[in-house]
Scaffold this motif. Structure first.
Motif, mmCIF file in Angstrom:
data_model
loop_
_atom_site.group_PDB
_atom_site.id
_atom_site.type_symbol
_atom_site.label_atom_id
_atom_site.label_comp_id
_atom_site.label_asym_id
_atom_site.label_seq_id
_atom_site.Cartn_x
_atom_site.Cartn_y
_atom_site.Cartn_z
ATOM 1 N N TRP A 155 0.848 -1.173 0.000
ATOM 2 C CA TRP A 155 0.000 0.000 0.000
ATOM 3 C C TRP A 155 0.893 1.235 0.000
ATOM 4 C CZ3 TRP A 155 -4.996 -0.239 -0.987
ATOM 5 C CH2 TRP A 155 -5.657 -1.448 -0.762
ATOM 6 N N LEU A 156 0.483 2.269 -0.716
ATOM 7 C CA LEU A 156 1.219 3.523 -0.751
ATOM 8 C C LEU A 156 1.372 4.038 0.681
ATOM 9 C CD1 LEU A 156 2.366 5.234 -3.045
ATOM 10 C CD2 LEU A 156 0.326 6.630 -2.938
ATOM 11 N N GLY A 157 2.590 4.342 1.066
ATOM 12 C CA GLY A 157 2.873 4.796 2.430
ATOM 13 C C GLY A 157 3.398 3.700 3.338
ATOM 14 N N GLU A 158 3.326 2.448 2.884
ATOM 15 C CA GLU A 158 3.817 1.325 3.696
ATOM 16 C C GLU A 158 5.112 0.739 3.125
ATOM 17 O OE1 GLU A 158 0.618 -1.520 4.158
ATOM 18 O OE2 GLU A 158 -0.526 -0.135 5.413
ATOM 19 N N GLU A 159 5.828 1.536 2.363
ATOM 20 C CA GLU A 159 7.051 1.065 1.700
ATOM 21 C C GLU A 159 8.140 0.650 2.683
ATOM 22 O OE1 GLU A 159 4.854 3.556 -1.225
ATOM 23 O OE2 GLU A 159 5.404 3.840 0.878
ATOM 24 N N ASP A 160 8.163 1.255 3.861
ATOM 25 C CA ASP A 160 9.233 0.945 4.813
ATOM 26 C C ASP A 160 8.891 -0.204 5.762
ATOM 27 O OD1 ASP A 160 7.333 2.321 6.252
ATOM 28 O OD2 ASP A 160 8.760 3.586 7.331
ATOM 29 N N GLU A 161 7.743 -0.815 5.599
ATOM 30 C CA GLU A 161 7.365 -1.938 6.457
ATOM 31 C C GLU A 161 8.085 -3.208 6.020
ATOM 32 O OE1 GLU A 161 3.175 -2.303 7.101
ATOM 33 O OE2 GLU A 161 2.976 -0.175 7.602
ATOM 34 N N GLU A 162 8.129 -4.181 6.916
ATOM 35 C CA GLU A 162 8.831 -5.436 6.648
ATOM 36 C C GLU A 162 8.106 -6.258 5.588
ATOM 37 O OE1 GLU A 162 11.860 -6.214 7.872
ATOM 38 O OE2 GLU A 162 11.743 -4.204 8.764
ATOM 39 N N ARG A 163 8.880 -7.020 4.846
ATOM 40 C CA ARG A 163 8.320 -7.943 3.858
ATOM 41 C C ARG A 163 7.570 -9.064 4.566
ATOM 42 N NH1 ARG A 163 13.847 -9.206 0.494
ATOM 43 N NH2 ARG A 163 14.265 -7.073 -0.156
ATOM 44 N N GLU A 164 6.533 -9.548 3.909
ATOM 45 C CA GLU A 164 5.786 -10.683 4.450
ATOM 46 C C GLU A 164 6.074 -11.962 3.678
ATOM 47 O OE1 GLU A 164 1.667 -9.702 4.973
ATOM 48 O OE2 GLU A 164 2.144 -8.041 6.314
ATOM 49 N N GLY A 165 6.865 -11.847 2.615
ATOM 50 C CA GLY A 165 7.226 -13.024 1.847
ATOM 51 C C GLY A 165 8.167 -12.666 0.725
ATOM 52 N N GLU A 166 8.816 -13.697 0.178
ATOM 53 C CA GLU A 166 9.744 -13.522 -0.937
ATOM 54 C C GLU A 166 9.543 -14.641 -1.940
ATOM 55 O OE1 GLU A 166 13.846 -12.950 0.006
ATOM 56 O OE2 GLU A 166 13.392 -11.687 1.735
ATOM 57 N N LEU A 167 9.727 -14.304 -3.201
ATOM 58 C CA LEU A 167 9.656 -15.275 -4.289
ATOM 59 C C LEU A 167 10.835 -15.066 -5.224
ATOM 60 C CD1 LEU A 167 5.935 -14.834 -5.421
ATOM 61 C CD2 LEU A 167 6.860 -16.752 -4.135
ATOM 62 N N LYS A 168 11.256 -16.138 -5.844
ATOM 63 C CA LYS A 168 12.264 -16.063 -6.901
ATOM 64 C C LYS A 168 11.663 -16.781 -8.099
ATOM 65 C CE LYS A 168 17.188 -16.755 -7.486
ATOM 66 N NZ LYS A 168 18.391 -17.331 -6.861
ATOM 67 N N ILE A 169 11.586 -16.077 -9.224
ATOM 68 C CA ILE A 169 10.942 -16.610 -10.421
ATOM 69 C C ILE A 169 11.935 -16.547 -11.578
ATOM 70 C CG2 ILE A 169 9.082 -16.225 -12.088
ATOM 71 C CD1 ILE A 169 7.484 -14.974 -9.737
ATOM 72 N N ASN A 170 12.030 -17.646 -12.318
ATOM 73 C CA ASN A 170 12.874 -17.701 -13.498
ATOM 74 C C ASN A 170 11.959 -17.691 -14.725
ATOM 75 O OD1 ASN A 170 14.447 -18.628 -15.746
ATOM 76 N ND2 ASN A 170 15.975 -19.351 -14.276
ATOM 77 N N LEU A 171 12.131 -16.693 -15.577
ATOM 78 C CA LEU A 171 11.281 -16.561 -16.759
ATOM 79 C C LEU A 171 11.451 -17.726 -17.731
ATOM 80 C CD1 LEU A 171 11.715 -12.743 -17.452
ATOM 81 C CD2 LEU A 171 9.688 -13.900 -16.530
ATOM 82 N N ASN A 172 12.578 -18.419 -17.662
ATOM 83 C CA ASN A 172 12.843 -19.531 -18.558
ATOM 84 C C ASN A 172 12.315 -20.859 -18.021
ATOM 85 O OD1 ASN A 172 14.368 -17.987 -20.544
ATOM 86 N ND2 ASN A 172 15.822 -17.728 -18.875
ATOM 87 N N ASN A 173 11.830 -20.845 -16.795
ATOM 88 C CA ASN A 173 11.252 -22.034 -16.173
ATOM 89 C C ASN A 173 10.065 -21.595 -15.323
ATOM 90 O OD1 ASN A 173 10.841 -24.638 -15.290
ATOM 91 N ND2 ASN A 173 12.399 -24.526 -13.700
ATOM 92 N N LEU A 174 9.125 -20.933 -15.957
ATOM 93 C CA LEU A 174 7.980 -20.338 -15.272
ATOM 94 C C LEU A 174 6.972 -21.415 -14.872
ATOM 95 C CD1 LEU A 174 6.983 -17.510 -14.482
ATOM 96 C CD2 LEU A 174 5.770 -17.432 -16.646
ATOM 97 N N GLN A 175 6.826 -21.611 -13.574
ATOM 98 C CA GLN A 175 5.862 -22.572 -13.054
ATOM 99 C C GLN A 175 4.698 -21.770 -12.462
ATOM 100 O OE1 GLN A 175 8.201 -25.023 -10.458
ATOM 101 N NE2 GLN A 175 9.370 -25.867 -12.148
ATOM 102 N N ILE A 176 3.869 -21.277 -13.352
ATOM 103 C CA ILE A 176 2.847 -20.294 -13.015
ATOM 104 C C ILE A 176 1.874 -20.766 -11.938
ATOM 105 C CG2 ILE A 176 1.279 -20.930 -14.900
ATOM 106 C CD1 ILE A 176 2.000 -17.342 -13.888
#
Length: 140
Positions: A104-125
């Motif tokens: 949300w706009l204004g919440e940029e400095d808050e902690e992340r709630e998750g992370e993802l790593k996506i490879n465009l050459n092996n996209l498992q949508i």
């Protein structure tokens, strides 16, 4: 309040001067320079920060909750995300990456709630779940 989908790139892009009908554009939408600088310092390693303008459904609704409770919206968000992946496949050189952070706009400095790593050459949508306050590294 607005949801911002920030994207960090290792190169600058020319912003559209006119409205287009494209499903996704890289531009400035809701944020100002201060918002983008917070994201750059707190979450990104890339030097150029923009926003993803989603004209379809927002990509942060492409998750298990939406798949169960609103399959129609999930499919629309999936279509938007696939369009973004197609655009990034054209923009990113082989071996390059971009970073995406959604909040949300204004919440940029808050902690992340998750992370993802996506490879465009092996996209498992179907295995991708995207929520707000998620950091996503997309590699080509």
């Amino acid at each position: 309040m607005s949801m911002a989908t920030y994207i960090g790139l290792n190169f600058s892009v020319k912003l559209n001067e006119y409205y287009t009908e494209d499903e996704v554009e890289i531009d400035y939408v809701f944020s100002d320079e201060e918002n983008r600088n917070v994201v750059k310092q707190k979450h990104f390693t890339t030097p150029y920060i923009y926003e993803v303008s989603e004209k379809g459904n927002p990509i942060w609704q492409m998750n298990e909750y939406q798949k169960i409770h609103s399959p129609h919206n999930y499919e629309k968000s999936k279509k938007t995300f696939l369009y973004l992946c197609h655009l990034l496949k054209e923009l990113l050189l082989q071996g390059d990456y971009c970073e995406v952070y959604i909040c949300w706009l204004g919440e940029e400095d808050e902690e992340r709630e998750g992370e993802l790593k996506i490879n465009l050459n092996n996209l498992q949508i179907d295995a991708i779940d995207i929520y707000e306050k998620y950091f996503i590294r997309i590699e080509n």
